[in-house]
Design a protein around this motif. Structure first.
Motif, PDB file in Angstrom:
ATOM      1  N   UNK A  19      19.745   1.976  15.972  1.00 45.20           N
ATOM      2  CA  UNK A  19      19.787   1.815  17.427  1.00 45.20           C
ATOM      3  C   UNK A  19      19.159   3.054  18.047  1.00 45.20           C
ATOM      4  N   UNK A  20      19.250   3.173  19.357  1.00 42.14           N
ATOM      5  CA  UNK A  20      18.725   4.367  20.020  1.00 42.14           C
ATOM      6  C   UNK A  20      19.464   5.622  19.576  1.00 42.14           C
ATOM      7  N   UNK A  21      20.725   5.442  19.146  1.00 46.28           N
ATOM      8  CA  UNK A  21      21.535   6.597  18.752  1.00 46.28           C
ATOM      9  C   UNK A  21      21.640   6.781  17.238  1.00 46.28           C
ATOM     10  N   UNK A  22      21.201   5.780  16.481  1.00 43.17           N
ATOM     11  CA  UNK A  22      21.415   5.816  15.025  1.00 43.17           C
ATOM     12  C   UNK A  22      20.085   5.660  14.290  1.00 43.17           C
ATOM     13  N   UNK A  23      19.802   6.600  13.401  1.00 43.12           N
ATOM     14  CA  UNK A  23      18.626   6.519  12.535  1.00 43.12           C
ATOM     15  C   UNK A  23      19.063   6.752  11.098  1.00 43.12           C
ATOM     16  N   UNK A  24      18.201   6.372  10.165  1.00 40.47           N
ATOM     17  CA  UNK A  24      18.522   6.656   8.763  1.00 40.47           C
ATOM     18  C   UNK A  24      17.287   7.139   8.018  1.00 40.47           C
ATOM     19  N   UNK A  25      17.540   7.932   6.997  1.00 41.88           N
ATOM     20  CA  UNK A  25      16.489   8.413   6.093  1.00 41.88           C
ATOM     21  C   UNK A  25      17.023   8.312   4.673  1.00 41.88           C
ATOM     22  N   UNK A  26      16.097   8.262   3.714  1.00 43.63           N
ATOM     23  CA  UNK A  26      16.512   8.137   2.306  1.00 43.63           C
ATOM     24  C   UNK A  26      15.948   9.320   1.508  1.00 43.63           C
ATOM     25  N   UNK A  27      16.841  10.049   0.869  1.00 47.73           N
ATOM     26  CA  UNK A  27      16.428  11.190   0.062  1.00 47.73           C
ATOM     27  C   UNK A  27      16.109  10.752  -1.358  1.00 47.73           C
ATOM     28  N   UNK A  49      18.348  17.271  14.042  1.00 54.59           N
ATOM     29  CA  UNK A  49      18.346  17.796  15.402  1.00 54.59           C
ATOM     30  C   UNK A  49      19.744  18.258  15.812  1.00 54.59           C
ATOM     31  N   UNK A  50      19.800  19.286  16.640  1.00 51.82           N
ATOM     32  CA  UNK A  50      21.092  19.803  17.089  1.00 51.82           C
ATOM     33  C   UNK A  50      21.881  18.778  17.883  1.00 51.82           C
ATOM     34  N   UNK A  51      21.172  17.803  18.425  1.00 50.39           N
ATOM     35  CA  UNK A  51      21.862  16.762  19.199  1.00 50.39           C
ATOM     36  C   UNK A  51      22.556  15.730  18.315  1.00 50.39           C
ATOM     37  N   UNK A  52      22.263  15.753  17.017  1.00 53.86           N
ATOM     38  CA  UNK A  52      22.942  14.849  16.084  1.00 53.86           C
ATOM     39  C   UNK A  52      24.395  15.301  15.945  1.00 53.86           C
ATOM     40  N   UNK A  53      25.310  14.409  16.280  1.00 54.27           N
ATOM     41  CA  UNK A  53      26.736  14.756  16.248  1.00 54.27           C
ATOM     42  C   UNK A  53      27.403  14.388  14.934  1.00 54.27           C
ATOM     43  N   UNK A  54      26.759  13.526  14.187  1.00 55.16           N
ATOM     44  CA  UNK A  54      27.410  12.977  12.990  1.00 55.16           C
ATOM     45  C   UNK A  54      26.353  12.682  11.936  1.00 55.16           C
ATOM     46  N   UNK A  55      26.631  13.072  10.691  1.00 58.03           N
ATOM     47  CA  UNK A  55      25.747  12.787   9.560  1.00 58.03           C
ATOM     48  C   UNK A  55      26.569  12.066   8.492  1.00 58.03           C
ATOM     49  N   UNK A  56      26.149  10.867   8.121  1.00 53.52           N
ATOM     50  CA  UNK A  56      26.851  10.112   7.077  1.00 53.52           C
ATOM     51  C   UNK A  56      25.967  10.074   5.825  1.00 53.52           C
ATOM     52  N   UNK A  57      26.428  10.712   4.758  1.00 53.36           N
ATOM     53  CA  UNK A  57      25.714  10.669   3.476  1.00 53.36           C
ATOM     54  C   UNK A  57      26.242   9.466   2.688  1.00 53.36           C
ATOM     55  N   UNK A  58      25.304   8.639   2.212  1.00 51.62           N
ATOM     56  CA  UNK A  58      25.676   7.410   1.504  1.00 51.62           C
ATOM     57  C   UNK A  58      25.090   7.422   0.099  1.00 51.62           C
ATOM     58  N   UNK A  59      25.943   7.158  -0.881  1.00 53.97           N
ATOM     59  CA  UNK A  59      25.492   7.103  -2.274  1.00 53.97           C
ATOM     60  C   UNK A  59      26.323   6.110  -3.068  1.00 53.97           C
ATOM     61  N   UNK A 112      30.075   3.443  17.665  1.00 55.00           N
ATOM     62  CA  UNK A 112      30.518   4.438  18.654  1.00 55.00           C
ATOM     63  C   UNK A 112      29.300   5.044  19.352  1.00 55.00           C
ATOM     64  N   UNK A 113      29.432   5.460  20.594  1.00 58.47           N
ATOM     65  CA  UNK A 113      28.306   6.084  21.310  1.00 58.47           C
ATOM     66  C   UNK A 113      28.109   7.539  20.872  1.00 58.47           C
ATOM     67  N   UNK A 114      27.766   7.691  19.587  1.00 58.61           N
ATOM     68  CA  UNK A 114      27.611   9.022  18.991  1.00 58.61           C
ATOM     69  C   UNK A 114      26.262   9.064  18.279  1.00 58.61           C
ATOM     70  N   UNK A 115      25.462  10.087  18.551  1.00 58.78           N
ATOM     71  CA  UNK A 115      24.166  10.204  17.878  1.00 58.78           C
ATOM     72  C   UNK A 115      24.404  10.490  16.400  1.00 58.78           C
ATOM     73  N   UNK A 116      23.922   9.585  15.557  1.00 62.45           N
ATOM     74  CA  UNK A 116      24.262   9.602  14.126  1.00 62.45           C
ATOM     75  C   UNK A 116      23.009   9.536  13.262  1.00 62.45           C
ATOM     76  N   UNK A 117      23.025  10.318  12.191  1.00 64.52           N
ATOM     77  CA  UNK A 117      21.975  10.278  11.178  1.00 64.52           C
ATOM     78  C   UNK A 117      22.601   9.842   9.856  1.00 64.52           C
ATOM     79  N   UNK A 118      22.086   8.755   9.272  1.00 64.61           N
ATOM     80  CA  UNK A 118      22.545   8.287   7.960  1.00 64.61           C
ATOM     81  C   UNK A 118      21.532   8.750   6.920  1.00 64.61           C
ATOM     82  N   UNK A 119      22.020   9.422   5.884  1.00 65.69           N
ATOM     83  CA  UNK A 119      21.165   9.895   4.796  1.00 65.69           C
ATOM     84  C   UNK A 119      21.621   9.231   3.500  1.00 65.69           C
ATOM     85  N   UNK A 120      20.747   8.406   2.930  1.00 63.55           N
ATOM     86  CA  UNK A 120      21.130   7.615   1.752  1.00 63.55           C
ATOM     87  C   UNK A 120      20.214   7.902   0.571  1.00 63.55           C
TER      88      UNK A 120
END
Length: 410
Positions: free
Chosen positions: A164-172, A188-198, A139-147
């Motif tokens: 992608x340009x809209x999707x990044x990920x980080x690992x805790x 960032x405030x521009x992030x519209x969606x955060x997906x926590x993965x475990x 989806x064209x939604x700025x997303x942060x994946x935290x795994x």
């Protein structure tokens, strides 16, 4: 292929051998609880067959008799021969999804909830994890994946494919929810969606995620969605075997509940329990689903056969917990993942025996095999550097006497 490429391959393989990281496929014959390796009959403590169903010949016989009683035209086929979107969406597969949905609804019903979930079945856990995240983030939604740092390789690959340009990920840091909370705060405030993965139970350390704490974090930020892979908890935890989310009464709070059939179910395949809109989106955008031949209908018939029994396998789950905690408590602190831990409680049937050095792990595996146990060394990159180990895996067919014999070898 040029000769220079062959030489580079051979040199790289030689380097792997020098680092004790070279792997080869074992030649095995399975005989119930045992495997025959290089002419020796060894007790299997390396498999993910947590409930011992994969080695249960009586159970297999019961299933085959059930199939034999069907008219020839109604017997499940040996191959799907095409993808689900063509002709592979067999009645066995559709029935399996309906029965999985009923399993979920029964579990949340016991918890006094009525949140509906749809179910979609995949060919494997790897297919699921490399396909779900890229589809969700299309989806064209700025997303942060935290795994979590220790999630399975398939999840890591899924995150990489999602970038992608809209999707990044980080690992805790592993199970460090303060670290995770900092990542959320820094988003960032521009992030519209955060997906926590475990994962709910981590495949190499055998410890649990704190789902209640993750759900507390989720409740503080409307952007957060929770993706939980129950691969090693399905069949093992929960009153009916639905996993850690069932045990912790958190089923309704998880957006994407993923499970597999290749472990405690002694079958093949995977599933997601999610909103109906998500299911339909995955059907239309998830590449591993769209472009793979479906699993054979006979495979889904076997999974259904096991699923019908799963809620009643309480005795097996109880025995598994008892022998797992017995073994965990017998391991010296220096060989535990957390050497400072004092109170050992039941996490899972996966008990890591940490040795650190690759050569030490190989030597310990050989010692255990000489003593009659099929135990295998786990080395980097499967686990972090300097944490090579023996991954001891309990299953419900092992006896207390088996456990005692193993403890003597540690």
């Amino acid at each position: 292929m040029t000769s220079s490429i062959v030489v580079q391959l051979q040199e790289s393989l030689t380097h792997m051998k020098s680092q004790q990281q070279y792997r080869s496929l074992p030649s095995l014959e399975h005989q119930g609880r045992y495997v025959v390796s290089q002419g020796k009959t060894l007790l299997n403590i390396a498999s993910n067959d947590y409930l011992g169903l994969g080695s249960d010949t009586e159970l297999q016989g019961e299933f085959l008799k059930q199939i034999d009683r069907l008219p020839a035209a109604q017997r499940p086929k040996m191959s799907a021969t095409s993808s689900r979107l063509l002709t592979g969406n067999d009645t066995q597969l559709q029935a399996l999804e309906s029965e999985l949905q009923a399993w979920y609804q029964a579990a949340i019903g016991e918890q006094g909830l009525s949140t509906p979930k749809s179910v979609l079945v995949f060919n494997s856990g790897y297919h699921a994890n490399i396909g779900i995240l890229p589809a969700l983030t299309a989806l064209p939604v700025k997303t942060l994946i935290l795994a979590d740092k220790l999630v399975h390789a398939s999840i890591i690959d899924g995150m990489r494919l999602s970038q992608s340009k809209l999707v990044t990920y980080r690992r805790y840091r592993h199970n460090d929810y303060e670290h995770l909370a900092k990542f959320i705060e820094q988003a960032d405030e521009t992030v519209e969606r955060i997906i926590i993965v475990t994962e709910s139970i981590f495949s190499m350390d055998g410890d649990r995620a704190d789902l209640l704490q993750l759900i507390q974090l989720k409740s503080r930020d409307a952007r957060i969605e929770l993706y939980v892979d129950e691969a090693h908890a399905v069949g093992v935890l929960g009153d009916t075997g639905l996993g850690l989310a069932e045990e912790t009464h958190t089923l309704a709070d998880i957006d994407y509940l993923v499970g597999t059939f290749g472990k405690a179910f002694a079958s093949m395949g995977a599933y997601i329990m999610c909103d109906e809109a998500v299911k339909q989106w995955l059907i239309n955008t998830m590449r591993p689903l769209i472009f793979s031949t479906a699993l054979p209908p006979i495979n889904h018939a076997w999974t259904r056969f096991i699923l019908a029994k799963m809620p009643n396998l309480t005795h097996q789950r109880t025995h598994l917990a008892q022998i797992s905690i017995k073994l965990s408590r017998a391991i010296d602190q220096q060989h535990r993942t957390s050497p400072t831990a004092q109170n050992i409680s039941y996490d899972s049937p996966i008990i890591p025996y940490i040795l650190g050095d690759n050569a030490c792990a190989l030597a310990k595996a050989k010692q255990l095999q000489a003593a009659g146990f099929y135990a295998l060394p786990i080395r980097p990159p499967t686990v972090p550097a300097n944490t090579a180990r023996i991954r001891l895996v309990m299953n419900a067919k092992l006896t207390n006497e088996d456990c005692e014999r193993l403890i003597q070898q540690l």
